[in-house]
Enzyme design. Structure first.
Site, short mmCIF file in Angstrom:
data_model
loop_
_atom_site.label_atom_id
_atom_site.label_comp_id
_atom_site.label_asym_id
_atom_site.label_seq_id
_atom_site.Cartn_x
_atom_site.Cartn_y
_atom_site.Cartn_z
N LYS A 193 135.71 32.96 47.54
CA LYS A 193 135.29 34.08 48.40
C LYS A 193 136.04 33.98 49.72
O LYS A 193 136.11 32.90 50.32
CB LYS A 193 133.78 34.00 48.66
CG LYS A 193 133.26 34.97 49.75
CD LYS A 193 132.94 36.33 49.20
CE LYS A 193 132.51 37.33 50.28
NZ LYS A 193 131.18 37.08 50.84
N ASP A 197 124.73 42.68 47.63
CA ASP A 197 124.57 41.86 48.84
C ASP A 197 123.11 41.41 49.03
O ASP A 197 122.71 41.07 50.15
CB ASP A 197 125.06 42.58 50.10
CG ASP A 197 125.87 41.65 51.00
OD1 ASP A 197 125.88 40.43 50.75
OD2 ASP A 197 126.49 42.14 51.96
ZN LIG Z 1 127.62 39.34 51.07
#
Ligand SMILES: [Zn+2]
Length: 413
Positions: free
Chosen positions: A190, A324
């Protein structure tokens, strides 16, 4: 082991084909042993039968952007919470997510290998996880918790065993940091390629990491059995840098321009929209003590976000559902389907984005994402027909049965 037969339900297999009546799913152990017309299958009489009458059988949903170790809380709350408490809270988040019908997730930072092992070993219940460990971030970037007071207040603790800190600058540092994440068990890398809504000292349109740095991260991932890179990328320039560097998925993608769309199609880049994120941030800002700057930035981006999603969807960019969750309440993941449909997606496409395409985004398409013979038995039975009422999926009462790896994890019929 006795087989389980799911019968009498409408079947949406996740491949994008139209729903089927009169089809069954037979589970043997952890896998789907048969799916097809009921009359083409001969029962041996020992099977356990799940009657899905009045409901729809769908693949387990996949959320490609979650944070299982956090649920946004005020700075004061964070400072008053003992370090190890987050693990016990995460047990609840994992279970809530699974019971909401989400059987696989990609964790976009904050979850270490021990949590994944606890789920895999059956110590706690939760979705199957693909981990990024921690996100790579620049000094002053989206993941830097530095505040103008001189204090650093991170969203989550980092720099403890199994969770290397993510800050790195320059080609050599990003190379080393990528290797540290891989060493800690990252299955996907990420990176924060732009600023964001929650970060105190930047803005969604700020570009972070140079094209050169991003290319090195992608290259390091490739050395390790083609480990892919996911990029938090909101501004157009950062999005394009990420795609040009060979990054696999664009997270959020708020300010996607036409050139970015062309590049994404050319490179087969996935978009993980997380439409729910700014919506939920605004809904819960008061309750969670969200800073004024985050509220202001959420308000500023929300319309661009929807417009970018629409443009990408219409152009044929691959869309993988992601939310998210963790920035807001876990278990609310399937609201994303309603938001994607409100922004112009068809309900069947929203289901495909949340199953088949999401599995492809994780590189797990051979094992999960569709109901097909031989795949892992990750199956959800929902009340009614979600194609007629996509918003009903967000209601936990709609999610009647959740099966993961052939095991019934929830049954409230
Ligand atoms: Zn996130």
């Amino acid at each position: 082991m006795t087989k389980t037969i799911i019968e009498n339900g409408l079947l949406i297999d996740g491949t994008g084909s139209e729903p089927k009546e009169g089809h069954i799913v037979v589970i043997d152990g952890s896998r789907i042993a048969y799916t097809g017309a009921a009359d083409a299958y001969t029962k041996d009489g020992t099977e356990t039968v799940i009657d899905a009458k009045g409901g729809t059988v769908v693949p387990g949903f996949i959320d490609t952007h979650v944070h299982m170790m956090m649920e946004y809380s005020s700075v004061a709350d964070r400072l008053a919470t003992p370090f190890s408490f987050m693990y016990y809270q995460a047990m609840e988040y994992l279970k809530t997510t699974l019971h909401a019908g989400v059987t696989s997730v990609r964790d976009a930072l904050g979850t270490d290998l021990g949590v994944k092992k606890a789920v895999e070993d059956g110590l706690i219940s939760g979705p199957r996880m693909q981990l990024s460990i921690n996100a790579l971030t620049t000094t002053g970037g989206h993941g830097d918790g530095y505040t103008v007071s001189g204090q650093t207040v991170d969203l989550l603790p980092s720099d403890y065993p199994g969770m290397p800190g993510g800050m790195c600058d320059g080609v050599e540092e990003v190379r080393k940091k990528t290797r540290e994440m891989l060493r800690a068990g990252a299955e996907v890398i990420k990176v924060h390629a732009t600023g964001g809504v929650l970060s105190a000292t930047d803005h969604p349109e700020f570009t972070q990491f140079s094209l050169e740095e991003l290319k090195v991260i992608v290259e390091e991932g490739k050395f390790r059995k083609n480990t892919r890179v996911m990029a938090h990328a909101q501004g157009a320039e950062g999005i394009k840098n990420a795609v040009r560097a060979g990054i696999h998925s664009i997270e959020h993608g708020i300010f996607i321009d036409d050139e970015a769309i062309d590049l994404m199609i050319e490179n087969g880049t996935f978009l993980v929209p997380t439409l729910l994120a700014p919506v939920a941030v605004l809904e819960t800002a008061e309750e969670t003590g969200m800073p004024e700057s985050a509220v202001r930035k959420s308000e500023e981006v929300i319309d661009h976000h929807i417009a970018s999603f629409k443009k990408a969807y219409d152009a044929g960019v691959k869309i993988a559902m992601g939310t998210d969750a963790g920035v807001f309440k876990h278990g609310t993941n399937l609201r994303e389907l309603e938001l994607m449909c409100n922004a112009g997606m068809t309900p069947l496409d929203a289901i495909v984005a949340s199953t088949k395409t999401a599995a492809e985004c994780l590189g797990w398409e051979d094992e999960v994402g569709t109901i097909e013979t031989g795949k892992l038995a990750d199956i959800v039975i929902v009340k009614g027909n979600p194609l007629e009422d996509i918003a009903s999926l967000k209601d936990h009462e709609t999610i009647q049965v959740v099966i993961k790896d052939g095991k019934i994890e929830k049954d409230i019929r």
